[in-house]
Motif scaffolding. Structure first.
Motif, mmCIF file in Angstrom:
data_model
loop_
_atom_site.group_PDB
_atom_site.id
_atom_site.type_symbol
_atom_site.label_atom_id
_atom_site.label_comp_id
_atom_site.label_asym_id
_atom_site.label_seq_id
_atom_site.Cartn_x
_atom_site.Cartn_y
_atom_site.Cartn_z
ATOM 1 N N ARG A 1 58.035 -2.417 -11.940
ATOM 2 C CA ARG A 1 56.582 -2.362 -11.774
ATOM 3 C C ARG A 1 56.129 -1.668 -10.487
ATOM 4 O O ARG A 1 55.167 -0.887 -10.522
ATOM 5 C CB ARG A 1 55.999 -3.776 -11.882
ATOM 6 C CG ARG A 1 56.238 -4.451 -13.238
ATOM 7 C CD ARG A 1 55.474 -3.777 -14.342
ATOM 8 N NE ARG A 1 55.825 -4.300 -15.664
ATOM 9 C CZ ARG A 1 55.242 -3.917 -16.796
ATOM 10 N NH1 ARG A 1 54.268 -3.020 -16.764
ATOM 11 N NH2 ARG A 1 55.633 -4.417 -17.948
ATOM 12 N N ARG B 1 56.420 -9.057 -23.235
ATOM 13 C CA ARG B 1 56.569 -10.511 -23.167
ATOM 14 C C ARG B 1 57.742 -10.903 -22.272
ATOM 15 O O ARG B 1 58.552 -10.064 -21.870
ATOM 16 C CB ARG B 1 56.750 -11.076 -24.581
ATOM 17 C CG ARG B 1 55.550 -10.787 -25.484
ATOM 18 C CD ARG B 1 55.685 -11.440 -26.854
ATOM 19 N NE ARG B 1 54.578 -11.058 -27.718
ATOM 20 C CZ ARG B 1 53.384 -11.647 -27.718
ATOM 21 N NH1 ARG B 1 53.158 -12.680 -26.902
ATOM 22 N NH2 ARG B 1 52.439 -11.244 -28.543
ATOM 23 N N ASP B 2 57.826 -12.195 -21.961
ATOM 24 C CA ASP B 2 58.844 -12.669 -21.020
ATOM 25 C C ASP B 2 60.263 -12.410 -21.510
ATOM 26 O O ASP B 2 61.191 -12.294 -20.708
ATOM 27 C CB ASP B 2 58.655 -14.159 -20.749
ATOM 28 C CG ASP B 2 57.410 -14.445 -19.915
ATOM 29 O OD1 ASP B 2 56.869 -13.489 -19.322
ATOM 30 O OD2 ASP B 2 56.980 -15.609 -19.845
ATOM 31 N N ASP B 3 60.454 -12.326 -22.849
ATOM 32 C CA ASP B 3 61.788 -12.024 -23.381
ATOM 33 C C ASP B 3 62.012 -10.525 -23.545
ATOM 34 O O ASP B 3 62.962 -10.108 -24.206
ATOM 35 C CB ASP B 3 62.017 -12.748 -24.711
ATOM 36 C CG ASP B 3 61.043 -12.292 -25.804
ATOM 37 O OD1 ASP B 3 60.169 -11.448 -25.528
ATOM 38 O OD2 ASP B 3 61.169 -12.792 -26.940
ATOM 39 N N ALA B 4 61.127 -9.710 -22.934
ATOM 40 C CA ALA B 4 61.192 -8.242 -22.975
ATOM 41 C C ALA B 4 60.901 -7.671 -24.350
ATOM 42 O O ALA B 4 61.238 -6.515 -24.627
ATOM 43 C CB ALA B 4 62.524 -7.723 -22.455
ATOM 44 N N ALA C 1 54.972 -9.015 -15.517
ATOM 45 C CA ALA C 1 55.464 -8.636 -16.843
ATOM 46 C C ALA C 1 56.840 -7.990 -16.728
ATOM 47 O O ALA C 1 57.151 -7.314 -15.744
ATOM 48 C CB ALA C 1 54.491 -7.678 -17.522
ATOM 49 N N GLN C 2 57.644 -8.186 -17.766
ATOM 50 C CA GLN C 2 58.953 -7.527 -17.811
ATOM 51 C C GLN C 2 58.781 -6.025 -18.047
ATOM 52 O O GLN C 2 57.832 -5.619 -18.699
ATOM 53 C CB GLN C 2 59.798 -8.135 -18.939
ATOM 54 C CG GLN C 2 60.172 -9.580 -18.720
ATOM 55 C CD GLN C 2 61.195 -9.754 -17.609
ATOM 56 O OE1 GLN C 2 61.744 -8.787 -17.066
ATOM 57 N NE2 GLN C 2 61.455 -11.002 -17.249
ATOM 58 N N PRO C 3 59.666 -5.200 -17.504
ATOM 59 C CA PRO C 3 60.711 -5.484 -16.529
ATOM 60 C C PRO C 3 60.125 -5.462 -15.121
ATOM 61 O O PRO C 3 59.637 -4.425 -14.662
ATOM 62 C CB PRO C 3 61.709 -4.349 -16.748
ATOM 63 C CG PRO C 3 60.857 -3.214 -17.238
ATOM 64 C CD PRO C 3 59.697 -3.804 -17.986
ATOM 65 N N ARG C 4 60.182 -6.587 -14.434
ATOM 66 C CA ARG C 4 59.484 -6.745 -13.162
ATOM 67 C C ARG C 4 59.980 -5.762 -12.093
ATOM 68 O O ARG C 4 59.196 -5.315 -11.255
ATOM 69 C CB ARG C 4 59.624 -8.182 -12.669
ATOM 70 C CG ARG C 4 58.948 -9.198 -13.594
ATOM 71 C CD ARG C 4 59.020 -10.606 -13.029
ATOM 72 N NE ARG C 4 58.435 -11.561 -13.964
ATOM 73 C CZ ARG C 4 59.113 -12.240 -14.879
ATOM 74 N NH1 ARG C 4 60.422 -12.057 -14.979
ATOM 75 N NH2 ARG C 4 58.520 -13.083 -15.692
ATOM 76 N N HIS C 5 61.264 -5.443 -12.119
ATOM 77 C CA HIS C 5 61.799 -4.589 -11.061
ATOM 78 C C HIS C 5 61.267 -3.164 -11.131
ATOM 79 O O HIS C 5 61.333 -2.418 -10.144
ATOM 80 C CB HIS C 5 63.331 -4.578 -11.114
ATOM 81 C CG HIS C 5 63.893 -3.872 -12.311
ATOM 82 N ND1 HIS C 5 63.908 -4.434 -13.579
ATOM 83 C CD2 HIS C 5 64.448 -2.638 -12.445
ATOM 84 C CE1 HIS C 5 64.461 -3.586 -14.427
ATOM 85 N NE2 HIS C 5 64.795 -2.489 -13.776
ATOM 86 N N PRO D 1 67.997 -3.044 -19.582
ATOM 87 C CA PRO D 1 68.518 -3.426 -18.257
ATOM 88 C C PRO D 1 68.760 -2.240 -17.325
ATOM 89 O O PRO D 1 68.617 -2.364 -16.107
ATOM 90 C CB PRO D 1 69.823 -4.148 -18.594
ATOM 91 C CG PRO D 1 69.627 -4.658 -19.987
ATOM 92 C CD PRO D 1 68.788 -3.636 -20.681
ATOM 93 N N ALA E 1 62.200 -1.487 -21.340
ATOM 94 C CA ALA E 1 62.639 -2.669 -20.606
ATOM 95 C C ALA E 1 64.138 -2.901 -20.694
ATOM 96 O O ALA E 1 64.612 -4.005 -20.440
ATOM 97 C CB ALA E 1 61.897 -3.902 -21.115
#
Length: 338
Positions: free
Chosen positions: A205, A21-24, A199-203, A38, A36
């Motif tokens: 993907r 989800r957007d909040d990871a 979707a998180q984490p986008r970096h 950091p 996810a």
């Protein structure tokens, strides 16, 4: 092989899944997705990349020649006649149909779906999910799909089963989608894998998709994002990291409020909410939805590295056959203009 992540309820090794989800947080409960964090990096595929040429596949061969249309097969469950009617409706408007494996309504097994689609004149790409099958059963399914004449297999970990759908049945997740892709490739199948750029984490993907390629994937199918620019950025990033396989980008198909809201509410994917509002406010919502999908498809096909589009979504609240008619009209307009 890497260890299973103990904090992942899907028991994934090569996460994250596409439902973060957007909040990871996890799509299954409130816990943070363990993949996810950091400082997380994409989990590397530990074995040597598969260097063999892709197996025979009508869709892959078409994608090598030019843009392709892959259309979701939305059908009434356990209804062979309904499946045949939808498949016949889509015939001629797409290069292959994508047979889903939905979280909220079980259906015929993949081998039977393959045979029924082929009998009705479709080119079947069948989704195989790890949610309800252990490794042994997945191996059996792959053997059966080869005999049934499947054109390709979309290998997914699988969404968690929808709330209230067979709560008495254990969810398995013995393998994850990347491991299944390797298994399917080793069994001689043409293999597609999903990725969710929004979707998180986008970096992570782009790197994650490259690792799926290393595991044996021949085709990538992207989930919905808000704009073609986002797809272009994602594909460029993946290419810069070594992605070589064709990419099929998702096109949102909706012609009424219900079919739009189903897509908007699904974890890990995003629609252009302003575009949805414009379509739903149009005097002719059906035509506006068709035109919006065709515009999105053409914008996506103009991106360097995008080999095709996936017409995805319920399409209509008026039933599966009406939805198929909508998708067939969109596919026909795309193919006429390509």
């Amino acid at each position: 092989m890497s260890d299973v992540e103990p904090d992942c309820p899907k028991r994934m090794t090569f996460g994250p899944c596409g439902g973060v989800r957007d909040d990871a947080s996890c799509e299954l409960d409130e816990r943070p997705c363990p993949f996810a964090a950091p400082d997380a990096a994409a989990v590397a595929w530990p074995d040597a990349p598969r260097a063999s040429a892709p197996p025979a596949s009508r869709l892959l061969e078409a994608a090598a020649r030019g843009p392709v249309v892959l259309t979701d097969l939305t059908i009434p469950p356990y209804d062979a006649a309904g499946l045949a009617a939808v498949t016949r409706t889509l015939a001629g408007s797409c290069d292959a149909v994508l047979v889903g494996e939905h979280q909220n309504r079980p259906d015929f097994p993949p081998t039977l779906m393959t045979a029924l689609v082929a009998e009705a004149g479709g080119v079947p790409w069948v989704t195989l999910a790890c949610r309800d099958r252990n490794r042994l059963v997945l191996e059996q399914e792959l053997a059966g799909l080869a005999l049934a004449g499947v054109d390709g297999v979309l290998c997914v970990t699988g969404d968690g089963r929808a709330q209230g759908v067979r709560p008495d049945v254990t969810q398995v997740f013995d393998l994850d989608g990347t491991q299944l892709a390797a298994l399917a490739g080793a069994r001689g199948h043409a293999v597609a894998v999903p990725e969710a750029p929004a979707a998180q984490p986008r970096h992570l993907r782009p790197d994650r998709l490259v690792e799926k390629q290393r595991a044996g994937a021949h085709l990538a199918v992207l989930n919905h994002v808000r704009s073609a620019d986002e797809v272009a950025t994602f594909v460029a990033a993946a290419r810069s990291r070594g992605l070589r396989i064709p990419v099929v980008a998702g096109v949102a198909v909706y012609t009424d409020e219900r079919s739009a809201r189903v897509l908007q509410n699904f974890p890990g994917l995003h629609l252009d909410d302003d575009e949805v509002a414009r379509v739903l406010a149009a005097p002719d919502v059906r035509e506006a939805g068709i035109e919006a999908a065709v515009r999105e498809a053409r914008a996506l096909l103009a991106i360097d590295g995008v080999a095709g589009v996936n017409l995805s979504g319920l399409a209509s609240a008026d039933g599966e056959l009406v939805g198929a008619q909508v998708k067939a009209e969109i596919g026909t307009r795309i193919r006429e203009g390509r």
